[in-house]
Write a protein that holds these residues in place. Structure first.
Motif, PDB file in Angstrom:
ATOM      1  N   PHE A  69       0.260   9.435  13.657  1.00 44.71           N
ATOM      2  CA  PHE A  69       1.356   9.933  12.828  1.00 44.71           C
ATOM      3  C   PHE A  69       1.213   9.461  11.381  1.00 44.71           C
ATOM      4  CE2 PHE A  69       6.112   9.101  11.907  1.00 44.71           C
ATOM      5  CZ  PHE A  69       6.239  10.288  11.202  1.00 44.71           C
ATOM      6  N   LEU A  70       1.017   8.169  11.187  1.00 41.39           N
ATOM      7  CA  LEU A  70       1.006   7.586   9.850  1.00 41.39           C
ATOM      8  C   LEU A  70      -0.197   6.670   9.653  1.00 41.39           C
ATOM      9  CD1 LEU A  70       4.795   6.642   9.748  1.00 41.39           C
ATOM     10  CD2 LEU A  70       3.735   8.641   8.679  1.00 41.39           C
ATOM     11  N   ILE A  71      -0.748   6.699   8.439  1.00 44.28           N
ATOM     12  CA  ILE A  71      -1.948   5.934   8.099  1.00 44.28           C
ATOM     13  C   ILE A  71      -1.665   5.035   6.899  1.00 44.28           C
ATOM     14  CG2 ILE A  71      -4.366   6.106   7.367  1.00 44.28           C
ATOM     15  CD1 ILE A  71      -4.387   8.939   8.527  1.00 44.28           C
ATOM     16  N   PRO A  72      -2.109   3.771   6.927  1.00 45.09           N
ATOM     17  CA  PRO A  72      -1.964   2.897   5.755  1.00 45.09           C
ATOM     18  C   PRO A  72      -3.139   3.072   4.793  1.00 45.09           C
ATOM     19  CG  PRO A  72      -2.879   1.640   7.566  1.00 45.09           C
ATOM     20  CD  PRO A  72      -2.660   3.048   8.097  1.00 45.09           C
ATOM     21  N   THR A  73      -2.916   2.759   3.531  1.00 45.42           N
ATOM     22  CA  THR A  73      -4.023   2.744   2.561  1.00 45.42           C
ATOM     23  C   THR A  73      -4.601   1.345   2.410  1.00 45.42           C
ATOM     24  OG1 THR A  73      -2.462   2.428   0.726  1.00 45.42           O
ATOM     25  CG2 THR A  73      -3.104   4.694   1.254  1.00 45.42           C
ATOM     26  N   VAL A  74      -3.820   0.335   2.799  1.00 49.66           N
ATOM     27  CA  VAL A  74      -4.282  -1.052   2.805  1.00 49.66           C
ATOM     28  C   VAL A  74      -4.085  -1.563   4.231  1.00 49.66           C
ATOM     29  CG1 VAL A  74      -4.020  -3.359   1.836  1.00 49.66           C
ATOM     30  CG2 VAL A  74      -3.579  -1.355   0.394  1.00 49.66           C
ATOM     31  N   TYR A  75      -5.163  -2.040   4.848  1.00 49.88           N
ATOM     32  CA  TYR A  75      -5.115  -2.355   6.275  1.00 49.88           C
ATOM     33  C   TYR A  75      -4.714  -3.804   6.562  1.00 49.88           C
ATOM     34  CZ  TYR A  75      -8.034   1.855   6.405  1.00 49.88           C
ATOM     35  OH  TYR A  75      -8.528   3.122   6.247  1.00 49.88           O
ATOM     36  N   GLY A  83       0.823  -1.201   0.000  1.00 53.83           N
ATOM     37  CA  GLY A  83       0.000   0.000   0.000  1.00 53.83           C
ATOM     38  C   GLY A  83       0.861   1.257   0.000  1.00 53.83           C
ATOM     39  N   GLU A  84       0.306   2.324   0.542  1.00 52.43           N
ATOM     40  CA  GLU A  84       1.013   3.593   0.663  1.00 52.43           C
ATOM     41  C   GLU A  84       0.961   4.063   2.113  1.00 52.43           C
ATOM     42  OE1 GLU A  84       2.622   5.010  -1.836  1.00 52.43           O
ATOM     43  OE2 GLU A  84       1.906   3.643  -3.408  1.00 52.43           O
ATOM     44  N   THR A  85       1.871   4.974   2.438  1.00 56.55           N
ATOM     45  CA  THR A  85       1.881   5.600   3.754  1.00 56.55           C
ATOM     46  C   THR A  85       1.400   7.037   3.632  1.00 56.55           C
ATOM     47  OG1 THR A  85       3.698   4.246   4.621  1.00 56.55           O
ATOM     48  CG2 THR A  85       3.317   6.361   5.684  1.00 56.55           C
ATOM     49  N   ILE A  86       0.411   7.403   4.440  1.00 56.02           N
ATOM     50  CA  ILE A  86      -0.123   8.762   4.441  1.00 56.02           C
ATOM     51  C   ILE A  86       0.275   9.450   5.741  1.00 56.02           C
ATOM     52  CG2 ILE A  86      -2.215  10.165   4.407  1.00 56.02           C
ATOM     53  CD1 ILE A  86      -3.563   7.896   2.860  1.00 56.02           C
ATOM     54  N   LEU A  87       0.847  10.635   5.634  1.00 59.55           N
ATOM     55  CA  LEU A  87       1.197  11.428   6.807  1.00 59.55           C
ATOM     56  C   LEU A  87      -0.054  12.097   7.366  1.00 59.55           C
ATOM     57  CD1 LEU A  87       3.386  12.805   8.639  1.00 59.55           C
ATOM     58  CD2 LEU A  87       3.421  14.656   6.927  1.00 59.55           C
ATOM     59  N   ASP A  88      -0.280  11.959   8.671  1.00 63.11           N
ATOM     60  CA  ASP A  88      -1.396  12.652   9.311  1.00 63.11           C
ATOM     61  C   ASP A  88      -0.842  13.772  10.188  1.00 63.11           C
ATOM     62  OD1 ASP A  88      -3.900  13.377  10.199  1.00 63.11           O
ATOM     63  OD2 ASP A  88      -4.111  11.714  11.601  1.00 63.11           O
ATOM     64  N   LEU A  89      -0.801  13.574  11.480  1.00 65.80           N
ATOM     65  CA  LEU A  89      -0.233  14.550  12.403  1.00 65.80           C
ATOM     66  C   LEU A  89       1.258  14.293  12.552  1.00 65.80           C
ATOM     67  CD1 LEU A  89      -3.001  14.162  15.148  1.00 65.80           C
ATOM     68  CD2 LEU A  89      -2.927  15.879  13.320  1.00 65.80           C
ATOM     69  N   TYR A  90       2.007  15.318  12.971  1.00 68.28           N
ATOM     70  CA  TYR A  90       3.440  15.081  13.175  1.00 68.28           C
ATOM     71  C   TYR A  90       4.010  15.985  14.264  1.00 68.28           C
ATOM     72  CZ  TYR A  90       4.135  19.074   9.956  1.00 68.28           C
ATOM     73  OH  TYR A  90       4.101  20.306   9.341  1.00 68.28           O
ATOM     74  N   SER A  91       5.167  15.583  14.753  1.00 69.74           N
ATOM     75  CA  SER A  91       5.831  16.274  15.849  1.00 69.74           C
ATOM     76  C   SER A  91       6.530  17.543  15.371  1.00 69.74           C
ATOM     77  CB  SER A  91       6.863  15.337  16.493  1.00 69.74           C
ATOM     78  OG  SER A  91       7.789  16.060  17.273  1.00 69.74           O
ATOM     79  N   GLY A  92       6.179  18.671  15.973  1.00 72.58           N
ATOM     80  CA  GLY A  92       6.859  19.912  15.656  1.00 72.58           C
ATOM     81  C   GLY A  92       8.312  19.893  16.087  1.00 72.58           C
ATOM     82  N   LEU A  93       8.622  19.133  17.146  1.00 78.79           N
ATOM     83  CA  LEU A  93       9.995  19.027  17.623  1.00 78.79           C
ATOM     84  C   LEU A  93      10.836  18.183  16.676  1.00 78.79           C
ATOM     85  CD1 LEU A  93      12.107  19.487  19.886  1.00 78.79           C
ATOM     86  CD2 LEU A  93      11.214  17.421  20.984  1.00 78.79           C
TER      87      LEU A  93
END
Length: 202
Positions: free
Chosen positions: A154-160, A77-87
Motif C-alpha cells: 500500500f505505502l512505500i517510504p523514501t527513507v528506510y 522522509g515521504e510516503t509514496i502510494l503504491d497499490l490501493y484498495s478499490g473498496l
C-alpha cells in the motif's frame, strides 16, 4: 477477539484487525495489516513471547504512551502510494485525490496514522485484501489476480528503517524473511504467508 486469542490454531475471520511487523532479506521493515482476512505466520502464532510483544511494538511505532518512548525515532522522509484498495477508496475520483489524502495524512504530527508510518518511521505498509464477500474488494494498480487476505504493498517510504531502529526487547515481535524484498515485492499470496516469513527475529 484480541492479541490474547492468537495461537497456533488461530484462523483469519471477520471482526478483528491484527497488525504485525515483518523484515525482508535486506533488513527493511514493514507493518502488515491483516484486515481480518490476512493470515499470520505460523512462526508468530506458535510463539507466545512474540505474540505478547505485538501490542507494545505497535504502541511504540505509533508513538503511544509506551515504556520505550525514549527510544522513539523519526526518519523525516515521504510516503509514496503504491497499490490501493478499490473498496476503501471507492468514493475518490482518481489516484491523484488519493495521493493528496495520503500526503496530508502522512504529515500529521500529533497522531501518526498508517499513512505516516513510511514518512515518519521509514516503514513499508502492506494491507490485506478485505471485504465481506469474495470479489467485493480489488487491488487498484495490480495486474494479476488477487483474493481475500492477499497482502498488497500500500505505502512505500523514501527513507528506510532498519532493525537497528528498534530496541532489542521489541525485536522478537518481527517476522523475518530470507527471500522477500519489500522494494520489489508488491503482493504476497495469503496461502503462503508462513513460507514468506518462516521465523521470528532472534
Amino acid at each position: 477477539m484480541s492479541i490474547k486469542d492468537l495461537n497456533v490454531n488461530w484462523k483469519p475471520d471477520f471482526g478483528t484487525i491484527f497488525l504485525w511487523p515483518a523484515m525482508d532479506k535486506y533488513g527493511k521493515i514493514a507493518v502488515m495489516v491483516n484486515n481480518c482476512w490476512g493470515d499470520l505466520p505460523k512462526a508468530l502464532l506458535s510463539n507466545p513471547h512474540s505474540i505478547s510483544l505485538l501490542d507494545p511494538f505497535m504502541e511504540h511505532i505509533f508513538e503511544g504512551l509506551d515504556m520505550y518512548s525514549q527510544y522513539s525515532y523519526k526518519k523525516h522522509g515521504e510516503t509514496i502510494l503504491d497499490l490501493y484498495s478499490g473498496l476503501k477508496y471507492r468514493e475518490y475520483k482518481n489516484r491523484k485525490e488519493i495521493e493528496k489524502q495520503v500526503f496530508e495524512e502522512s504529515k500529521r504530527e500529533n497522531v501518526i496514522s498508517d499513512e505516516g508510518l513510511p514518512a515518519q518511521k521509514g516503514l513499508f505498509v502492506y494491507y490485506a485484501v478485505e471485504s465481506c464477500t469474495h470479489g467485493e474488494d480489488f487491488v487498484v494498480g495490480y495486474k494479476g489476480k488477487t483474493k481475500m487476505g492477499d497482502y498488497f504493498r500500500f505505502l512505500i517510504p523514501t527513507v528506510y528503517a532498519s532493525i537497528e531502529n528498534f530496541i532489542k526487547e521489541l525485536r522478537p515481535a518481527i517476522a523475518v524473511s530470507d527471500t522477500v524484498d519489500f522494494t520489489k515485492d508488491r503482493l504476497f499470496d495469503n496461502d503462503k504467508i508462513s513460507e514468506y516469513f518462516p521465523r521470528m527475529y532472534s
